[in-house]
Design an enzyme around this catalytic site. Structure first.
Site, PDB file in Angstrom:
ATOM      1  N   GLN A 132       0.760  -0.955   0.007  1.00 44.30           N
ATOM      2  CA  GLN A 132      -0.077   0.110   0.003  1.00 44.30           C
ATOM      3  C   GLN A 132       0.882   1.284  -0.090  1.00 44.30           C
ATOM      4  O   GLN A 132       1.773   1.282   0.943  1.00 44.30           O
ATOM      5  CB  GLN A 132      -0.941  -0.104   1.212  1.00 44.30           C
ATOM      6  CG  GLN A 132      -1.376   1.235   1.466  1.00 44.30           C
ATOM      7  CD  GLN A 132      -2.606   1.048   2.865  1.00 44.30           C
ATOM      8  OE1 GLN A 132      -3.462   0.377   2.831  1.00 44.30           O
ATOM      9  NE2 GLN A 132      -2.166   1.558   4.035  1.00 44.30           N
ATOM     10  N   GLY A 133       0.615   2.172  -0.943  1.00 39.59           N
ATOM     11  CA  GLY A 133       1.362   3.228  -0.953  1.00 39.59           C
ATOM     12  C   GLY A 133       0.564   4.465  -0.573  1.00 39.59           C
ATOM     13  O   GLY A 133      -0.170   5.140  -1.365  1.00 39.59           O
ATOM     14  N   TYR A 134       0.493   4.781   0.719  1.00 37.60           N
ATOM     15  CA  TYR A 134      -0.344   5.808   1.488  1.00 37.60           C
ATOM     16  C   TYR A 134       0.406   7.119   1.868  1.00 37.60           C
ATOM     17  O   TYR A 134       0.322   8.067   1.375  1.00 37.60           O
ATOM     18  CB  TYR A 134      -1.257   5.125   2.419  1.00 37.60           C
ATOM     19  CG  TYR A 134      -2.584   4.855   1.985  1.00 37.60           C
ATOM     20  CD1 TYR A 134      -2.784   4.164   0.936  1.00 37.60           C
ATOM     21  CD2 TYR A 134      -3.726   5.204   2.734  1.00 37.60           C
ATOM     22  CE1 TYR A 134      -4.107   3.721   0.439  1.00 37.60           C
ATOM     23  CE2 TYR A 134      -4.993   4.717   2.482  1.00 37.60           C
ATOM     24  CZ  TYR A 134      -5.115   4.075   1.142  1.00 37.60           C
ATOM     25  OH  TYR A 134      -6.378   3.675   0.744  1.00 37.60           O
ATOM     26  N   SER A 135       0.968   6.822   3.169  1.00 34.31           N
ATOM     27  CA  SER A 135       1.770   7.728   3.874  1.00 34.31           C
ATOM     28  C   SER A 135       3.194   8.208   2.882  1.00 34.31           C
ATOM     29  O   SER A 135       3.670   7.643   2.054  1.00 34.31           O
ATOM     30  CB  SER A 135       2.385   7.175   5.051  1.00 34.31           C
ATOM     31  OG  SER A 135       1.444   6.822   5.769  1.00 34.31           O
ATOM     32  N   SER A 167       4.607  -0.904   3.554  1.00 35.10           N
ATOM     33  CA  SER A 167       5.003  -2.439   4.259  1.00 35.10           C
ATOM     34  C   SER A 167       5.276  -3.317   3.423  1.00 35.10           C
ATOM     35  O   SER A 167       4.598  -3.475   2.322  1.00 35.10           O
ATOM     36  CB  SER A 167       3.463  -2.839   4.894  1.00 35.10           C
ATOM     37  OG  SER A 167       2.968  -1.727   5.816  1.00 35.10           O
ATOM     38  N   GLU A 251      -8.735  -1.247   6.687  1.00 31.41           N
ATOM     39  CA  GLU A 251      -7.411  -1.415   7.517  1.00 31.41           C
ATOM     40  C   GLU A 251      -7.679  -1.215   8.867  1.00 31.41           C
ATOM     41  O   GLU A 251      -7.269  -2.288   9.562  1.00 31.41           O
ATOM     42  CB  GLU A 251      -6.652  -0.281   7.060  1.00 31.41           C
ATOM     43  CG  GLU A 251      -5.323  -0.454   7.801  1.00 31.41           C
ATOM     44  CD  GLU A 251      -4.195   0.320   7.260  1.00 31.41           C
ATOM     45  OE1 GLU A 251      -4.430   1.503   6.619  1.00 31.41           O
ATOM     46  OE2 GLU A 251      -2.824   0.135   7.611  1.00 31.41           O
ATOM     47  N   SER A 381      -3.246   6.763  13.779  1.00 26.80           N
ATOM     48  CA  SER A 381      -2.877   6.785  15.189  1.00 26.80           C
ATOM     49  C   SER A 381      -4.183   6.786  16.160  1.00 26.80           C
ATOM     50  O   SER A 381      -5.224   6.983  15.413  1.00 26.80           O
ATOM     51  CB  SER A 381      -1.916   7.825  15.373  1.00 26.80           C
ATOM     52  OG  SER A 381      -2.957   9.134  15.340  1.00 26.80           O
TER      53      SER A 381
END
Lengths: 401, 374
Positions: A132-135, A167, A251, A381
Site C-alpha cells: 500500500q502506498g499511502y503515507s 509495508s 484497514e 494513530s
C-alpha cells in the site's frame, strides 16, 4: 438447523480434516498471518505450502469473492464462518496479506471488470503480493496532504515523488498508490487518485526502514519518472479520496481483528511468562500487584472479544462503520498492555538484544514488545481514531486541530 | 468460545420494545431529580411505592419469576433490560434488595412453600425483600432450640432493610457452616434502624435479640448458606452491573449534550480535542462494558459454568466505567457539576456506592485470577 449452521459444520469438518497438524495453534488467524505469497516469496515450510494449495483448490482463500475472479462465491457470513473455524483451532488462513484483506475488496467495489480480471485471481492464489502506498514524509496523520505527483502524458501517468511506510514493498510485486493528479484543486482531498503500479517498472526504488525492534517491515518507495498505463487508474480521476477512506476503514477493522488472536491467549501468554520468570509452576502468581495487572489484562481481553462478536453480529452489512475505530483503539492498547506486562514479569531477563545469556523466546519477546509500540501509530494513530469517533459517532463539533 | 456458538448478545424484537417502553416510563415517572426531593423532604421510605406498584402492573417486577409464582417466566437477561433503564435515572426503588438479592435467594434455594408464600407478592409489588449478610463485631449466630433456632447478633448495611417485609439473614450454625434464615422484621426481638447513604439508597442496622424461628425458615440447605449466598451475590453483581451500565450511559449522554451547548471562547467546549479524546475514552469503556454485562446476564440464563468469571468481569468493569464516566461528567460540566442544584453529582455518589458494593473491582480481579488458576 439453519443453512448457516449446516455450513458451519461443513466448514469445521473441512478445516479440521485438511489443516496440517503442524499449523494448529500457531496463529490468531488474522488476515495478516501466514502465507503472504508473491513472486519473491521464499517460504519453504511444506505444510504452509500444502495448506495454501488446499485452500486454493477449495476456493477458500477469498471465500466471498466471485468465482470468476478466483473466489469461492460465498456470502460474507459464510466467509466469517470459515475464518472463525480456522481461528478456533489457531491455523492461519491459507493465503494472507494486503491484497486479500484490503486491496481486493476495494477493487471489487471501485475497480472495473478488466482490472478485477487482471489482478484478483493472482491475489486469491497467492501469486501476486500487493503493498500500500499511502503515507509520505509530509502526509502521515494528515494523509490528504500527499504530494506524489501523477501527470497525464498520452496513455500513461508519470509518477514522481516518494511514499513511506510502504509495508513489505521489498517483498511485493505491485503497489496501490494514492497520488496527486490535481495540485490546484480547491480542497486537498479533491485532487487525489488511486493508481496501481508494477513495482518492477523502471524508476521505482525501494529502501527498507530499520525499526527500533530491529525488524524492517516497512520501506520507503521512490518514484522517478515512472510511467504506468492510464488503465491502472482505479475509479475516477481526482475522486480517489473516497476510495482511500474505504481502504482505511477496512484497514482499521482488520488491524483490530488481527490483533484479536484467540480469546484468552494474551492472558495465557503473560501467565506462562510470569510462571517461568517467577519460578512459580502453579498456584497464585507470587507478586499480588502483577497478578492484579494480569487480571486487568485478561478482563480487557475478554471484553474486547465479546465486543468484537457483538459488532460482528449487529453489522448487517460487511462495510466497517465507525465502530471499527473503537476496535483499533482497544485492540492496539490491549496488544501494548500485553507486551508491557510480559516484559515486566521478565525483569532483567528481558533486557537482551542478542547473543548469549538470554533464551531465544525472551530475545524474540523483547523485539516484539518494541514492535508493539507502533500499533497505536500505524493504520491511523489512536489520536486520529479518536477524532473520527468524536466527530462521526458522538457528533461533537469540529475544532481546530 | 471455540467449538460452540457463543450466545447472542443482541436483543430480540420484544426485548427492544421492553427497553424502549421502560426507558420512556422511567424518564417520565422517575427522573433522577427525584433523589433531591426524596432526600430534602425526609421521605419515610426514600423511594416511591406508587412508582413501584406501577412497574408491578406493567409486569416488570415479575419478569424473571416463574409463571407458577405469579411472574412472566422470562429470563434474567430480560430483567437486566429493566435494571439497565432503572440505572439511567438512578432509581432508588428496591430493585437490588427485592428482585436481585431476595428473589434470587428464593429462586435458587427456596422451598416451594417459601416461593409460593413470597414471590407472587414480589411480582405484584406488594412484598419487599432484603438480605442481611454484612457484619462488624457482633456476628449473627443461630442456636438450636427444641423446635427451631434462636438468632442473636447484628447485621449492618442491610439494603432496604428499613422497608422489607421479609429479611433473609445469614447465621453461623455450628461446625464452621452458615445457613440462611427467613425472618419477619415485625417479630419479637428484631429491630431495624435506617441508615442514610450518600447515593440516596437506604440500608439498615438489623439487630437480632433472641429471635425464635422454626426449621422451615431455613432457605436452602442447612450449613450450606455460604455457597448459596455466593450464587445470589453473583446475580446481584450482574444486575447491579446492568444498572451501572445504564447510569454510565445517561451520565455520558448528558455530558455530551452539555459540551455541545456550553460555549467558552466563542465556541462549544465540545470542539476542544482535550475533551473530545476523553469523551471517546468513556464511550469506548461503555461499549466494552455493555458487552460484558450482556454476556454475564446470558450466562445466568444458560451457561452456569461461565457465571462466576463473567459476573466478576461485569462487576469489575462496570464499576470502573461508571466511576470514570461520573468523574468525567462532573469535570466536563465544570462549576455547575459540583453544585447540588445539578443532577450530575448524584451519578458520582451512586457510582462510588455501587463500586464499593458486592465486592470492589480489585476483589473481583483477584477472584478472576483464582478462577483462571493463577
Amino acid at each position: 438447523m439453519s443453512e448457516l449452521d449446516s455450513f458451519r459444520e461443513e466448514a469445521r469438518a473441512w478445516v479440521r480434516e485438511n489443516a496440517p497438524k503442524s499449523l494448529w495453534g500457531t496463529s490468531g488467524s488474522g488476515p495478516f498471518e501466514g502465507y503472504w505469497g508473491g513472486s519473491k516469496c521464499e517460504e519453504t515450510d511444506p505444510d504452509l505450502l500444502r495448506w495454501r494449495d488446499l485452500g486454493i483448490e477449495k476456493q477458500w482463500t477469498a471465500p466471498s469473492w466471485p468465482i470468476e475472479y478466483g473466489g469461492g462465491g460465498l456470502s460474507r457470513e459464510q466467509e466469517d464462518i470459515i475464518h472463525a473455524e480456522m481461528k478456533a483451532i489457531g491455523v492461519p488462513r491459507p493465503v494472507a496479506g494486503q491484497g486479500l484483506a484490503m486491496f481486493g475488496p476495494v477493487l471489487l467495489e471501485y475497480g472495473n471488470d478488466a482490472q478485477r480480471a487482471q489482478h484478483l485471481p493472482g491475489i486469491a492464489r497467492g501469486e501476486v503480493r500487493w503493498c500500500q502506498g499511502y503515507s509520505e514524509p509530509n502526509a502521515g496523520s494528515d494523509l490528504a496532504n500527499l504530494q506524489l505527483k501523477a501527470e497525464r502524458d498520452g496513455d500513461a501517468y508519470v509518477l514522481n515523488g516518494q511514499k513511506t511506510w510502504t509495508s513489505h514493498a521489498d517483498l511485493s510485486d505491485w503497489i496501490y498508490c494514492l497520488t496527486r493528479t490535481n495540485p490546484n484543486a480547491p480542497k486537498k482531498q479533491m485532487g487525489i487518485s488511486v493508481i496501481l503500479a508494477d513495482l518492477s517498472t523502471p524508476g521505482i526504488t525501494v529502501r527498507r526502514i530499520d525499526l527500533i525492534s530491529g525488524y524492517s517491515p516497512f520501506c520507503e518507495t521512490f518514484f522517478d519518472n515512472v510511467r504506468v498505463p492510464v488503465a491502472n487508474l482505479v475509479g475516477k480521476e481526482n475522486e480517489g479520496w473516497t476510495i482511500a477512506k474505504a481502504i482505511l476503514g477496512h484497514e482499521r477493522s482488520s488491524i483490530g481483528r488481527s490483533i484479536a488472536r484467540q480469546p484468552g491467549s494474551a492472558q495465557r501468554e503473560v501467565v506462562a511468562r510470569a510462571r517461568k520468570h517467577f519460578s512459580a509452576e502453579e498456584g497464585a502468581i507470587p507478586d499480588p500487584l502483577i497478578r492484579d495487572e494480569i487480571a486487568s489484562l485478561g478482563m480487557l481481553e475478554e471484553a474486547f472479544h465479546l465486543t468484537l462478536a457483538r459488532i460482528q453480529e449487529s453489522a448487517a452489512t460487511g462495510t466497517p462503520g465507525p465502530e471499527g475505530s473503537i476496535t483499533k483503539i482497544v485492540g492496539s492498547e490491549l496488544k501494548q498492555m500485553r507486551f508491557e506486562l510480559g516484559m515486566k514479569v521478565a525483569g532483567i531477563q528481558g533486557l537482551g538484544w542478542e547473543g548469549p545469556g538470554f533464551d531465544e523466546d525472551d530475545l524474540q519477546y523483547t523485539r516484539d514488545w518494541l514492535r508493539s509500540r507502533a500499533t497505536t501509530i500505524e493504520g491511523g494513530s489512536s489520536e486520529i481514531q479518536k477524532n473520527i469517533v468524536s466527530k462521526r459517532v458522538l457528533g461533537l463539533p469540529e475544532g481546530k486541530k | 468460545m471455540s467449538g460452540h456458538r457463543a450466545p447472542s448478545l443482541l436483543l430480540n424484537d420484544e426485548q427492544r420494545m421492553l427497553k424502549k417502553t421502560a426507558q420512556e416510563f422511567i424518564r417520565e415517572k422517575a427522573p433522577a431529580a427525584r433523589l433531591r426531593v426524596l432526600r430534602d423532604s425526609k421521605d419515610e421510605l426514600g423511594f416511591s411505592r406508587a412508582v413501584w406498584n406501577e412497574m408491578a402492573e406493567l409486569g416488570w417486577l415479575g419478569l424473571q419469576i416463574p409463571e407458577q409464582y405469579g411472574g412472566l417466566g422470562l429470563g434474567f437477561f430480560d430483567l437486566c433490560i429493566v435494571l439497565e433503564q432503572s440505572g439511567r435515572e438512578l432509581m432508588p426503588e428496591p430493585f437490588i434488595s427485592t428482585l436481585l438479592l431476595g428473589t434470587q435467594a428464593l429462586l435458587l434455594g427456596g422451598t416451594n412453600e417459601q416461593k409460593q408464600a413470597l414471590l407472587p407478592g414480589v411480582a405484584a409489588g406488594e412484598r419487599l425483600l432484603a438480605i442481611g449478610y454484612e457484619e462488624a463485631g457482633a456476628p449473627v449466630v443461630a442456636k438450636r432450640t427444641t423446635d427451631g433456632f434462636e438468632l442473636n447478633g447484628q447485621k449492618l448495611q442491610v439494603l432496604d432493610g428499613h422497608a422489607a417485609d421479609r429479611i433473609i439473614v445469614s447465621a453461623a450454625t455450628g461446625g464452621g457452616g452458615a445457613s440462611l434464615f427467613l425472618i419477619d422484621p415485625s417479630q419479637a426481638g428484631v429491630s431495624t434502624t435506617r441508615q442514610h447513604r450518600i447515593d440516596g439508597l437506604s440500608s439498615a442496622i438489623l439487630s437480632l435479640d433472641g429471635v425464635a424461628v422454626r426449621n422451615d425458615a431455613i432457605v436452602g440447605e442447612m450449613g450450606k448458606g455460604a455457597s448459596l449466598l455466593e450464587a445470589v451475590l453473583e446475580r446481584a453483581c450482574a444486575g447491579a452491573s446492568a444498572q451501572m451500565l445504564g447510569a454510565s450511559e445517561q451520565a455520558f449522554a448528558d455530558t455530551i449534550e452539555y459540551i455541545k451547548e456550553r460555549e467558552q471562547f466563542g465556541v462549544p467546549i465540545g470542539s476542544f480535542q482535550a475533551l473530545q479524546h476523553r469523551a471517546v475514552a468513556v464511550f469506548t469503556e461503555i461499549a466494552l462494558t455493555r458487552s460484558v454485562v450482556l454476556a454475564a446476564a446470558r450466562a445466568i440464563d444458560g451457561a452456569p459454568d461461565d457465571v462466576p468469571r463473567l459476573t466478576s468481569l461485569a462487576k469489575a468493569m462496570a464499576s470502573e466505567t461508571f466511576l470514570h464516566a461520573a468523574k468525567e461528567a462532573i469535570q466536563m460540566h465544570g462549576g455547575i457539576g459540583v453544585t447540588d442544584e445539578h443532577d450530575i453529582g448524584f451519578y458520582l455518589k451512586r457510582a462510588h456506592a455501587a463500586y464499593m458494593s458486592f465486592g470492589k473491582p480489585s476483589q473481583h480481579r483477584q477472584r478472576w485470577a483464582e478462577l483462571h488458576d493463577y
